[in-house]
Design an enzyme around this catalytic site. Structure first.
Site, PDB file in Angstrom:
ATOM      1  N   HIS A 105       0.824  -1.284   0.145  1.00  0.00           N
ATOM      2  CA  HIS A 105       0.153   0.090   0.184  1.00  0.00           C
ATOM      3  C   HIS A 105       0.633   1.084  -0.085  1.00  0.00           C
ATOM      4  O   HIS A 105       1.923   1.254   0.545  1.00  0.00           O
ATOM      5  CB  HIS A 105      -0.822  -0.056   1.352  1.00  0.00           C
ATOM      6  CG  HIS A 105      -0.156  -0.124   2.653  1.00  0.00           C
ATOM      7  ND1 HIS A 105       0.011  -1.310   2.887  1.00  0.00           N
ATOM      8  CD2 HIS A 105       0.338   0.751   3.476  1.00  0.00           C
ATOM      9  CE1 HIS A 105       0.550  -1.218   4.183  1.00  0.00           C
ATOM     10  NE2 HIS A 105       0.722  -0.100   4.392  1.00  0.00           N
ATOM     11  N   HIS A 107       0.830   5.368   0.881  1.00  0.00           N
ATOM     12  CA  HIS A 107       0.160   6.295   1.729  1.00  0.00           C
ATOM     13  C   HIS A 107       0.205   7.596   1.036  1.00  0.00           C
ATOM     14  O   HIS A 107       1.210   7.990   0.405  1.00  0.00           O
ATOM     15  CB  HIS A 107       0.725   6.459   3.109  1.00  0.00           C
ATOM     16  CG  HIS A 107       1.001   5.333   4.048  1.00  0.00           C
ATOM     17  ND1 HIS A 107       0.097   5.319   5.197  1.00  0.00           N
ATOM     18  CD2 HIS A 107       1.609   4.113   4.079  1.00  0.00           C
ATOM     19  CE1 HIS A 107       0.457   4.198   5.906  1.00  0.00           C
ATOM     20  NE2 HIS A 107       1.432   3.539   5.154  1.00  0.00           N
TER      21      HIS A 107
END
Ligand code: 5GP
Length: 145
Positions: A105, A107
């Site tokens: 992922h 951010h």
């Protein structure tokens, strides 16, 4: 941990399968973006690939390319939605690198001059606030912001 395997029961895999809810911001065939439940700043958004990968190193390059395109798209919308002065974009690999959820992922955090980032995993945000923030970003992506 160098040879740690992908765990299909990690929390983001569950979000992808719809087993756990999220405040969705953007989705296409290869990626999903949603609000971080413990934001380090107002508008903190996560962008993930749909293809399973623990982190940057084991991701398929085609999946990474799609992820990068979505990160740029979402980052532009986040910056507009929160009238940010700048953005901080970051990605962690393995516990030693600061990673706590083991599905790749990125951010995206909108930043304002003079406002520091809050602590990583500092505290849960209010659901109503996260829903409003997600709606704000979606409105920009849909050309209404
Ligand atoms: P990492 O340290 O792995 O880069 O960060 C994981 C991020 O996922 C943290 O910022 C944390 O707040 C966020 N997070 C952890 N659990 C959940 C969850 O169930 N839903 C959402 N939306 N974010 C989560």
């Amino acid at each position: 941990m160098a040879d740690a395997r992908y765990d299909p029961d990690n929390i983001f895999a569950k979000i992808l399968r719809g087993e756990i809810p999220c405040h969705r911001v953007y989705e296409d065939a290869h990626t999903l973006a949603f609000m971080d439940v413990m934001p380090q700043g107002e508008g903190h958004t996560l962008v993930i690939p749909k293809a399973p990968a623990r982190g940057l190193l084991d991701a398929d390059p085609a999946s990474l390319a799609a992820l990068t395109a979505s990160v740029q798209r979402v980052a532009q919308a986040v910056k507009t939605a929160f009238k940010a002065d700048g953005l901080t974009v970051f990605q962690f690999n393995e516990p030693a690198g600061g990673q706590t959820v083991f599905h790749l992922h990125v951010h995206v955090v909108p930043r304002r001059e003079g406002v520091p980032l809050k602590r990583h995993e500092g505290g849960m945000a209010d659901n109503t606030v996260l829903a409003e923030h997600a709606a704000r970003i979606r409105a920009v992506l849909e050309g209404q912001g």
